[in-house]
Design an enzyme around this catalytic site. Structure first.
Site, PDB file in Angstrom:
ATOM      1  CB  SER A  24      -4.154  -1.147 -14.037  1.00  0.00           C
ATOM      2  OG  SER A  24      -3.230  -1.271 -15.097  1.00  0.00           O
ATOM      3  CG  HIS A 157      -0.350  -6.235  33.992  1.00  0.00           C
ATOM      4  ND1 HIS A 157      -0.711  -7.432  33.411  1.00  0.00           N
ATOM      5  CD2 HIS A 157       0.833  -6.463  34.614  1.00  0.00           C
ATOM      6  CE1 HIS A 157       0.204  -8.348  33.697  1.00  0.00           C
ATOM      7  NE2 HIS A 157       1.159  -7.777  34.412  1.00  0.00           N
ATOM      8  CB  SER A 278     -16.065  18.826  20.286  1.00  0.00           C
ATOM      9  OG  SER A 278     -17.469  18.698  20.269  1.00  0.00           O
ATOM     10  CE  LYS A 284     -13.981  15.576  23.622  1.00  0.00           C
ATOM     11  NZ  LYS A 284     -14.523  14.395  22.952  1.00  0.00           N
ATOM     12  CD  GLU A 291      -8.975  10.308  18.458  1.00  0.00           C
ATOM     13  OE1 GLU A 291      -9.863   9.790  19.135  1.00  0.00           O
ATOM     14  OE2 GLU A 291      -9.100  11.432  17.940  1.00  0.00           O
ATOM     15  CE  LYS A 326       0.488  -2.387 -11.525  1.00  0.00           C
ATOM     16  NZ  LYS A 326       0.876  -3.807 -11.407  1.00  0.00           N
TER      17      LYS A 326
HETATM   18  N1  ARG Z   1      -1.008  -3.955 -16.068  1.00  0.00           N
HETATM   19  C1  ARG Z   1      -0.401  -5.219 -15.927  1.00  0.00           C
HETATM   20  C2  ARG Z   1      -0.063  -5.473 -14.441  1.00  0.00           C
HETATM   21  O1  ARG Z   1      -0.032  -4.549 -13.722  1.00  0.00           O
HETATM   22  C3  ARG Z   1       0.856  -5.289 -16.731  1.00  0.00           C
HETATM   23  C4  ARG Z   1       1.232  -6.666 -17.136  1.00  0.00           C
HETATM   24  C5  ARG Z   1       0.240  -7.198 -18.075  1.00  0.00           C
HETATM   25  N2  ARG Z   1       0.634  -8.462 -18.618  1.00  0.00           N
HETATM   26  C6  ARG Z   1      -0.208  -9.216 -19.272  1.00  0.00           C
HETATM   27  N3  ARG Z   1       0.271 -10.367 -19.699  1.00  0.00           N
HETATM   28  N4  ARG Z   1      -1.455  -8.883 -19.512  1.00  0.00           N
HETATM   29  O2  ARG Z   1       0.153  -6.579 -14.020  1.00  0.00           O
END
Ligand code: ARG
Length: 465
Positions: A24, A157, A278, A284, A291, A326
């Site tokens: 990640s 309306h 455009s 235009k 938008e 995240k």
């Molecule tokens: N990268 C993991 C997350 O965002 C961190 C926590 C990982 N914990 C684990 N027990 N593998 O959730």
């Protein structure tokens, strides 16, 4: 077998495809300042609780400082085999300060660590969002003050209903953004809970001092239940809900700006610097900014739905599914903030075609209600007045006139109560200024609302967050 922090019980190296799939780092590297801040606080707490020595803590903190510097300056080497930002920093710390780095993770797990990092991140970003919204509120109220004399048709309306002040319409958005600010302020209360020290899920056997960690990180409370602390992502969902609602408001305004700038309405003209042309039609000027705000609303809603779906069936406590949080959160934060910010830049530059707006209040029988009210004041029951005006409207339609264009001679047959004073009553300005009921569109009401709003935005201090 491998250099992973958890590789002790593994006989085989992780497959490269799995490393790629589970990593990640591309996303969570954004959390690095918070991860380091959390680790420094954790070190200080461990030393104060005599779990590590002061010298060890000093070495760890110095090493973390160096790593922060590398990250700040783009000198840090990332590697997918190190999974996430927590592993990256820890592994780099071992390289930097040696074996003592292995003590940093005492009484901690990545489960509470990541929960802490997101809370620290979201606390900052929620405050930033509030500051951006307060700035947008300031822009809206200044615009309302500047255009206080502009009348426009109010709609229901999307049909012309009754005349209102353009400023009154703008101040409706001020109210929406105020509620958005309140919602984000409310989110901050639930974000403000310190999860570290929960460890994996059950707490820890070390004599840690969680209150001290919370104090160092400026949290007002610590989580009460260790299982909840590592499982909870409600605070993210709450933020995404508040963000979605705020995007609804931005998107409704987008829709109005788009309609108003069309040739059919011509109420406003968007600034050239905030529109595009455009490639084929030279005439235009497209309202791209509103938008895109309207379009990006879909992303924020989508991320709220995705987050709810990620969480809905997860058994307690931490599950790796939650790593998905995240990407969803970051994208929503960035989208929302970008939309608020671009509006604050664009709105003051919009040209208001006051004359066209005023003209639009003079056609479409926007004064029909006022004629009925006039008859009621003169003693006619409302239902009867409604019917009487309905017949007058039908007559005017047949004769291709508006109510105020009918002569007294033409009006009299509908009711003898109608006299010369009706013409003053039916003017746009009189209709607006007679709507003095609290919250109504009368100029004096709108001026008072603007005055109170200006006081509010000028008194706002970032320190209050
Ligand atoms: N990268 C993991 C997350 O965002 C961190 C926590 C990982 N914990 C684990 N027990 N593998 O959730």
């Amino acid at each position: 077998m491998s250099d992973k922090t958890w590789s002790g019980r593994f006989a085989e190296r992780t497959d490269r495809s799995v490393e790629k799939f589970t990593a990640s780092i591309d996303i969570d590297k954004r959390l690095y300042p918070y991860d380091i801040e959390g680790s420094i606080a954790h070190c200080r707490m461990l030393a104060r609780s005599c779990i590590i020595t002061d010298e060890e803590a000093a070495t760890l903190i110095e090493g973390l400082g160096k790593i922060k510097h590398e990250l700040d300056n783009g000198k840090f080497q990332f590697d997918e085999s190190r999974e996430d930002i927590h592993m990256h920093i820890e592994t780099r710390l071992v390289e930097e300060v040696g074996k003592v780095a292995l003590k940093l993770h005492t009484a901690r797990s990545r489960n509470d660590q990541v929960a802490l990092d997101i809370r620290l991140f979201l606390r900052d970003e929620t405050s930033k969002t509030i500051v951006l919204l307060m700035n947008l509120k300031k822009v809206v109220v200044e615009m309302a003050e500047l255009h206080i004399k502009v009348a426009m048709p109010g709609y229901t309306h999307l049909q012309r209903a009754q005349p209102v002040l353009f400023s009154h319409h703008l101040m409706a958005y001020y109210e929406m953004f105020s509620r958005d600010v309140e919602r984000f302020q409310d989110c901050l209360k639930r974000i403000d809970v310190m999860p570290l020290g929960t460890a994996a899920l059950a707490g820890t056997t070390y004599p840690i001092d969680r209150e001290y960690t919370a104090e160092l990180l400026d949290f007002s409370q610590i989580s009460a239940n260790s299982i909840d602390a590592v499982s909870d992502r409600d605070f993210i969902i709450e933020f995404l809900s508040a963000a979605s609602l705020c995007m609804v408001h931005l998107s409704r305004l987008a829709e109005e700006l788009i309609i108003w700038s069309s040739s059919e309405f011509q109420f406003i003209e968007l600034p050239d610097a905030f529109a595009t042309g455009s490639s084929i039609m030279p005439q235009k000027k497209n309202p791209d900014v509103p938008e895109l705000v309207r379009g990006k609303t879909g992303r924020v809603f989508g991320n709220l739905m995705a987050m709810l779906t990620v969480m809905k069936s997860l058994p307690l406590s931490y599950d790796r599914d939650m790593q998905e949080d995240k990407a969803l959160l970051f994208e929503a934060v960035d989208t929302l903030q970008a939309c608020i910010d671009i509006y604050a830049r664009m709105l003051p530059k919009i040209k208001i075609n006051a004359e066209i707006m005023r003209q639009a209040t003079a056609t479409g029988f926007l004064n029909a209600t006022d004629l009925a009210d006039y008859l009621v004041i003169k003693g006619m029951p409302f239902r009867e007045a409604h019917n009487c005006v309905g017949r007058a409207v039908s007559y005017a339609l047949e004769n291709k006139k508006e109510l105020h264009e009918l002569s007294l001679v033409e009006l009299k047959p509908f009711s003898n109560l109608i006299e010369e004073d009706i013409f003053e009553i039916l003017s746009t300005e009189a209709m607006i200024d007679r709507r003095k009921s609290a919250g109504g569109t009368a100029t004096e009401n709108v001026l008072a609302a603007i005055k109170a709003a200006k006081k509010e935005v000028n008194n706002f201090s970032k320190k209050s967050l």
